[in-house]
Design an enzyme around this catalytic site. Structure first.
Site, PDB file in Angstrom:
ATOM      1  N   THR A  47       3.574   8.455   4.345  1.00 24.85           N
ATOM      2  CA  THR A  47       3.515  10.132   4.565  1.00 24.85           C
ATOM      3  C   THR A  47       2.073  10.567   4.298  1.00 24.85           C
ATOM      4  OG1 THR A  47       5.986  10.141   3.612  1.00 24.85           O
ATOM      5  CG2 THR A  47       4.462  12.083   3.469  1.00 24.85           C
ATOM      6  N   TYR A 135       4.051  -3.055  -1.049  1.00 24.62           N
ATOM      7  CA  TYR A 135       4.391  -2.002  -0.257  1.00 24.62           C
ATOM      8  C   TYR A 135       5.121  -2.768   0.820  1.00 24.62           C
ATOM      9  CZ  TYR A 135       4.665   2.383   2.543  1.00 24.62           C
ATOM     10  OH  TYR A 135       4.921   3.646   3.397  1.00 24.62           O
ATOM     11  N   LYS A 163       7.914  -1.718  -3.855  1.00 27.16           N
ATOM     12  CA  LYS A 163       8.508  -0.767  -3.018  1.00 27.16           C
ATOM     13  C   LYS A 163       9.033  -1.216  -1.713  1.00 27.16           C
ATOM     14  CE  LYS A 163       6.898   3.729  -0.815  1.00 27.16           C
ATOM     15  NZ  LYS A 163       7.238   3.309   0.677  1.00 27.16           N
TER      16      LYS A 163
END
Length: 297
Positions: A47, A135, A163
């Site tokens: 993001t 990630y 994540k």
């Protein structure tokens, strides 16, 4: 040590057409997150458009937000890069600026093997000294972490969390169970993909890595706290109220929608980094109409 649990809120990184971070706008975006008491701020994640910024601009963004947080809120910083030595440098920069941990994706052009990703992560954590959250984002990296690779990495000192993209409701409990069986106690398992995250949290996921939390932190905190307190009915009510936003995310991508929301809320007028284009006028009107029908904070 950072305890990655609860809500990790991911804001956009506003910048001009030349890729220079708008520090004032970044502060305006982060201020409500800190005021809401989010459990961590995820800076320069997907993001936050981390691949689109130079080392200097990434460092400036981290220094700005760490200074703003003033030790009250842990800052998790994206440190992914194509080259291992560049990822080490970015992780060192983040640590020197005061970040609590790095968020490391196996960014690639040539497809990577499990062994290459393992060595990449081990090198970054060893040579930077920064705690690392894995990630897993196959939608952008085109690399899928296997349970075996996660098991190996979870036992490397300094790699503390994962994540993952949240599967749909029918699969998330099984996905989490497999991971819980292969990682050591204390290793944090969290999820992204906002529209599936409620079921991930209810299944036992410890962290919601949230795009929407980066713009409406109070609403997202209320959902997380409802899960943590065992109020499943309230958590589901809140998630149901967010379905119009989830539909927008699926239709236009969460990144484009969040930039439009930030503009409509008057937080910043920045556009996504090119070649990503902002929403069309018609799509932005749809976002405006959706926001007008909801009560989000």
């Amino acid at each position: 040590m950072i305890d990655l649990k609860g809500l990790s809120a991911f804001p956009v990184t506003p910048s001009d057409r030349n890729g220079r971070v708008d520090v004032g706008a970044l502060r305006a975006l982060v201020s409500p997150l800190l005021a809401a008491g989010v459990d961590s701020v995820g800076l320069l994640g997907s993001t936050g458009s981390y691949p689109y910024f130079t080392r200097e601009e990434r460092r400036r963004a981290v220094e700005t937000v760490v200074d703003q947080a003033a030790g009250r809120t842990p800052i998790l910083v994206g440190v992914g890069a194509l080259r291992t030595d560049d990822a080490v440098t970015l992780a060192r920069d983040a640590g020197a600026a005061g970040a609590a941990a790095g968020l490391l994706a196996p960014v690639s052009y040539t497809p990577l093997t499990d062994e290459e990703v393992f060595e990449h992560f081990v090198t970054v954590v060893r040579e930077s000294g920064l705690l690392i959250c894995i990630y897993d984002n196959p939608g952008t990296t085109h690399f899928c972490f296997t349970p075996n690779l996660i098991a190996r990495l979870s036992r490397v000192e300094g790699i503390i969390a994962l994540k993952s993209p949240a599967p749909d409701a029918s699969a998330v409990a099984g996905h989490l169970k497999v991971l819980q069986e292969v990682v050591p106690s204390g290793f944090s398992l969290g999820y992204s993909g906002d529209w599936n995250c409620l079921d991930a949290l209810l299944a036992g996921g410890e962290t919601w890595y949230s795009v929407l939390g980066g713009i409406f932190p109070n609403t997202c905190m209320a959902l997380v706290r409802s899960v943590q307190s065992g109020d499943t009915a309230e958590a589901r009510r809140l998630n149901d109220s967010l379905q119009p936003i989830w539909h927008l995310f699926k239709a236009f991508s969460s990144l484009r929608v969040i930039y439009a929301i930030a503009k409509l809320k008057g937080l910043c007028a920045a556009e996504p980094p090119r070649p990503i284009l902002p929403l069309s006028a018609d799509a932005e009107k749809r976002v405006f109409e959706t926001l007008a029908s909801l009560e989000l904070v």
